[in-house]
Scaffold this motif. Structure first.
Motif, PDB file in Angstrom:
ATOM      1  N   VAL A 152       0.863  -1.181   0.000  1.00 48.43           N
ATOM      2  CA  VAL A 152       0.000   0.000   0.000  1.00 48.43           C
ATOM      3  C   VAL A 152       0.898   1.230   0.000  1.00 48.43           C
ATOM      4  O   VAL A 152       1.771   1.369   0.857  1.00 48.43           O
ATOM      5  N   ASP A 153       0.694   2.125  -0.961  1.00 44.68           N
ATOM      6  CA  ASP A 153       1.582   3.284  -1.090  1.00 44.68           C
ATOM      7  C   ASP A 153       1.585   4.154   0.162  1.00 44.68           C
ATOM      8  O   ASP A 153       2.625   4.674   0.568  1.00 44.68           O
ATOM      9  N   LEU A 154       0.439   4.301   0.805  1.00 42.13           N
ATOM     10  CA  LEU A 154       0.369   5.098   2.038  1.00 42.13           C
ATOM     11  C   LEU A 154       1.284   4.517   3.106  1.00 42.13           C
ATOM     12  O   LEU A 154       1.995   5.256   3.804  1.00 42.13           O
ATOM     13  N   TRP A 155       1.274   3.209   3.251  1.00 40.53           N
ATOM     14  CA  TRP A 155       2.120   2.566   4.258  1.00 40.53           C
ATOM     15  C   TRP A 155       3.595   2.780   3.936  1.00 40.53           C
ATOM     16  O   TRP A 155       4.416   2.968   4.833  1.00 40.53           O
ATOM     17  N   ASP A 156       3.934   2.733   2.652  1.00 48.36           N
ATOM     18  CA  ASP A 156       5.326   2.938   2.248  1.00 48.36           C
ATOM     19  C   ASP A 156       5.799   4.343   2.608  1.00 48.36           C
ATOM     20  O   ASP A 156       6.923   4.536   3.088  1.00 48.36           O
ATOM     21  N   VAL A 157       4.945   5.346   2.367  1.00 47.98           N
ATOM     22  CA  VAL A 157       5.307   6.721   2.701  1.00 47.98           C
ATOM     23  C   VAL A 157       5.477   6.877   4.208  1.00 47.98           C
ATOM     24  O   VAL A 157       6.426   7.510   4.686  1.00 47.98           O
TER      25      VAL A 157
ATOM     26  N   GLY B 116     -11.761  13.439  -3.779  1.00 53.00           N
ATOM     27  CA  GLY B 116     -13.114  13.240  -4.274  1.00 53.00           C
ATOM     28  C   GLY B 116     -13.952  12.282  -3.460  1.00 53.00           C
ATOM     29  O   GLY B 116     -15.171  12.251  -3.610  1.00 53.00           O
ATOM     30  N   TRP B 117     -13.330  11.511  -2.579  1.00 49.97           N
ATOM     31  CA  TRP B 117     -14.075  10.609  -1.706  1.00 49.97           C
ATOM     32  C   TRP B 117     -14.577  11.432  -0.521  1.00 49.97           C
ATOM     33  O   TRP B 117     -13.790  12.103   0.154  1.00 49.97           O
ATOM     34  N   ASP B 118     -15.874  11.362  -0.238  1.00 45.06           N
ATOM     35  CA  ASP B 118     -16.434  12.197   0.816  1.00 45.06           C
ATOM     36  C   ASP B 118     -16.848  11.419   2.064  1.00 45.06           C
ATOM     37  O   ASP B 118     -17.549  11.937   2.931  1.00 45.06           O
ATOM     38  N   ASP B 119     -16.415  10.161   2.174  1.00 44.49           N
ATOM     39  CA  ASP B 119     -16.723   9.383   3.378  1.00 44.49           C
ATOM     40  C   ASP B 119     -16.037  10.006   4.591  1.00 44.49           C
ATOM     41  O   ASP B 119     -14.894  10.470   4.509  1.00 44.49           O
ATOM     42  N   GLY B 120     -16.725   9.968   5.733  1.00 45.25           N
ATOM     43  CA  GLY B 120     -16.157  10.527   6.944  1.00 45.25           C
ATOM     44  C   GLY B 120     -14.839   9.886   7.334  1.00 45.25           C
ATOM     45  O   GLY B 120     -13.912  10.568   7.784  1.00 45.25           O
ATOM     46  N   TRP B 121     -14.726   8.567   7.165  1.00 45.67           N
ATOM     47  CA  TRP B 121     -13.501   7.884   7.553  1.00 45.67           C
ATOM     48  C   TRP B 121     -12.329   8.236   6.639  1.00 45.67           C
ATOM     49  O   TRP B 121     -11.172   8.107   7.025  1.00 45.67           O
ATOM     50  N   VAL B 122     -12.633   8.707   5.417  1.00 44.57           N
ATOM     51  CA  VAL B 122     -11.568   9.175   4.528  1.00 44.57           C
ATOM     52  C   VAL B 122     -11.113  10.567   4.943  1.00 44.57           C
ATOM     53  O   VAL B 122      -9.912  10.859   4.975  1.00 44.57           O
ATOM     54  N   GLU B 123     -12.059  11.432   5.279  1.00 50.04           N
ATOM     55  CA  GLU B 123     -11.725  12.823   5.578  1.00 50.04           C
ATOM     56  C   GLU B 123     -10.793  12.926   6.784  1.00 50.04           C
ATOM     57  O   GLU B 123      -9.873  13.748   6.799  1.00 50.04           O
ATOM     58  N   VAL B 124     -11.010  12.113   7.791  1.00 45.99           N
ATOM     59  CA  VAL B 124     -10.132  12.137   8.966  1.00 45.99           C
ATOM     60  C   VAL B 124      -8.713  11.756   8.583  1.00 45.99           C
ATOM     61  O   VAL B 124      -7.732  12.424   8.949  1.00 45.99           O
ATOM     62  N   GLU B 125      -8.569  10.684   7.811  1.00 53.38           N
ATOM     63  CA  GLU B 125      -7.244  10.227   7.411  1.00 53.38           C
ATOM     64  C   GLU B 125      -6.615  11.158   6.381  1.00 53.38           C
ATOM     65  O   GLU B 125      -5.391  11.287   6.318  1.00 53.38           O
ATOM     66  N   ARG B 126      -7.451  11.817   5.581  1.00 55.55           N
ATOM     67  CA  ARG B 126      -6.919  12.763   4.600  1.00 55.55           C
ATOM     68  C   ARG B 126      -6.195  13.913   5.288  1.00 55.55           C
ATOM     69  O   ARG B 126      -5.131  14.336   4.848  1.00 55.55           O
ATOM     70  N   GLU B 127      -6.770  14.430   6.366  1.00 58.99           N
ATOM     71  CA  GLU B 127      -6.117  15.513   7.097  1.00 58.99           C
ATOM     72  C   GLU B 127      -4.833  15.018   7.758  1.00 58.99           C
ATOM     73  O   GLU B 127      -3.819  15.732   7.774  1.00 58.99           O
ATOM     74  N   ARG B 128      -4.851  13.807   8.272  1.00 60.51           N
ATOM     75  CA  ARG B 128      -3.640  13.238   8.876  1.00 60.51           C
ATOM     76  C   ARG B 128      -2.533  13.122   7.828  1.00 60.51           C
ATOM     77  O   ARG B 128      -1.375  13.485   8.076  1.00 60.51           O
ATOM     78  N   PHE B 129      -2.896  12.639   6.634  1.00 62.50           N
ATOM     79  CA  PHE B 129      -1.906  12.505   5.569  1.00 62.50           C
ATOM     80  C   PHE B 129      -1.450  13.872   5.074  1.00 62.50           C
ATOM     81  O   PHE B 129      -0.279  14.048   4.719  1.00 62.50           O
ATOM     82  N   ARG B 130      -2.354  14.836   5.034  1.00 65.60           N
ATOM     83  CA  ARG B 130      -1.979  16.182   4.591  1.00 65.60           C
ATOM     84  C   ARG B 130      -0.854  16.737   5.454  1.00 65.60           C
ATOM     85  O   ARG B 130       0.117  17.306   4.939  1.00 65.60           O
ATOM     86  N   GLN B 131      -0.964  16.569   6.765  1.00 66.47           N
ATOM     87  CA  GLN B 131       0.077  17.052   7.658  1.00 66.47           C
ATOM     88  C   GLN B 131       1.384  16.287   7.448  1.00 66.47           C
ATOM     89  O   GLN B 131       2.470  16.882   7.398  1.00 66.47           O
ATOM     90  N   LEU B 132       1.293  14.971   7.337  1.00 65.97           N
ATOM     91  CA  LEU B 132       2.489  14.162   7.081  1.00 65.97           C
ATOM     92  C   LEU B 132       3.148  14.590   5.775  1.00 65.97           C
ATOM     93  O   LEU B 132       4.373  14.741   5.697  1.00 65.97           O
ATOM     94  N   ARG B 133       2.327  14.791   4.748  1.00 63.78           N
ATOM     95  CA  ARG B 133       2.845  15.159   3.428  1.00 63.78           C
ATOM     96  C   ARG B 133       3.548  16.513   3.462  1.00 63.78           C
ATOM     97  O   ARG B 133       4.625  16.677   2.887  1.00 63.78           O
ATOM     98  N   LEU B 134       2.948  17.491   4.123  1.00 68.56           N
ATOM     99  CA  LEU B 134       3.552  18.812   4.193  1.00 68.56           C
ATOM    100  C   LEU B 134       4.911  18.770   4.883  1.00 68.56           C
ATOM    101  O   LEU B 134       5.884  19.366   4.396  1.00 68.56           O
TER     102      LEU B 134
END
Length: 247
Positions: free
Chosen positions: A94-99, A119-137
């Protein structure tokens, strides 16, 4: 036996070697949920998250049929299910795990691919999206700084500008871009970047850049000018980083 690569950064994809695996929407959401969970998940949690708006019996049936299809889609099953838990199969990357695991040869490519499941609007995606956004930055800024220290300015600038685009109000991202310009000797570009950020910050939040941000340029100019106050870069006059609001 071909390896399976699951991608959730940027557009969702699943490949077995060079062959794309076409997952049905239910299977995509199941694999995405398990990837973002990063652990075995109880069946009841899966049905509640993915089909919580349906009766329990129907939700359980959806899970069973989805698992059945996933086990037959590739040479090896994409999921493992036992003792009431379901998880991504051990052979699936999984690419996320590799990063998240740290530096790797293709980490920059993955970070530049975009946000988590756009584009995915599920609640469980939005929480992880913000977590990844911080990691990515943070990762983009660290890589930018590393390239700058190695004097790979084009690579550093590319990563720094992506970080700025991800969060235009993030001071540390702008600071990295400014420092790249200064290391290259492009004082005018550094001042443009500073002024652009200063105006945006004032417009959006009625704030001025921090003293640390202003000091980046002021300290550089002090080193360049030294004891010769008549010194001017050939491309533009020397000016201090403005401390007031935008005009």
């Amino acid at each position: 036996m071909s390896a399976v690569q699951l991608t959730v950064i940027g557009r969702f994809t699943c490949r077995e070697g060079e062959r794309p695996l076409l997952l049905a929407p239910r299977a995509e959401r199941l694999m995405a949920f398990l990837s973002l969970a990063r652990r075995p998940v109880r069946r009841e949690e899966l049905t509640g998250a993915l089909w919580g708006d349906q009766p329990d019996e129907r939700a359980a049936g959806n899970l069973r049929s989805t698992l059945w299809r996933l086990r037959r889609l590739a040479e090896q099953p994409l999921v493992e299910a036992s003792d009431g838990y379901v998880a991504v199969a051990g052979h699936v990357r999984v690419d996320l795990w590799d990063v998240e695991a740290g530096p790797s040869p293709d980490v920059e490519q993955r970070l530049l691919a975009g946000e988590l499941l756009p584009g995915w609007d599920d609640g469980w995606v939005e929480v992880e999206r913000e977590r990844f956004r911080q990691l990515r930055l943070h990762a983009l800024e660290d890589l930018c700084a590393g390239h700058r220290r190695s004097r790979r300015f084009a690579d550093a600038l590319r990563l720094g500008l992506v970080a700025v685009a991800c969060d235009p109000l993030r001071e540390t991202a702008h600071r990295e871009v400014i420092e790249v310009h200064l290391e290259e000797g492009n004082v005018v570009e550094a001042l443009r970047q500073y002024d652009s950020y200063r105006r945006l910050l004032h417009s959006e939040l009625d704030l001025a850049p921090s003293p640390a941000m202003r000091a980046v340029i002021d300290d550089y100019l002090d080193r360049v000018v030294g004891d010769d106050p008549s010194f001017r870069p050939a491309t533009a006059p020397v000016i201090r980083a403005s401390r007031g609001p935008a005009g």
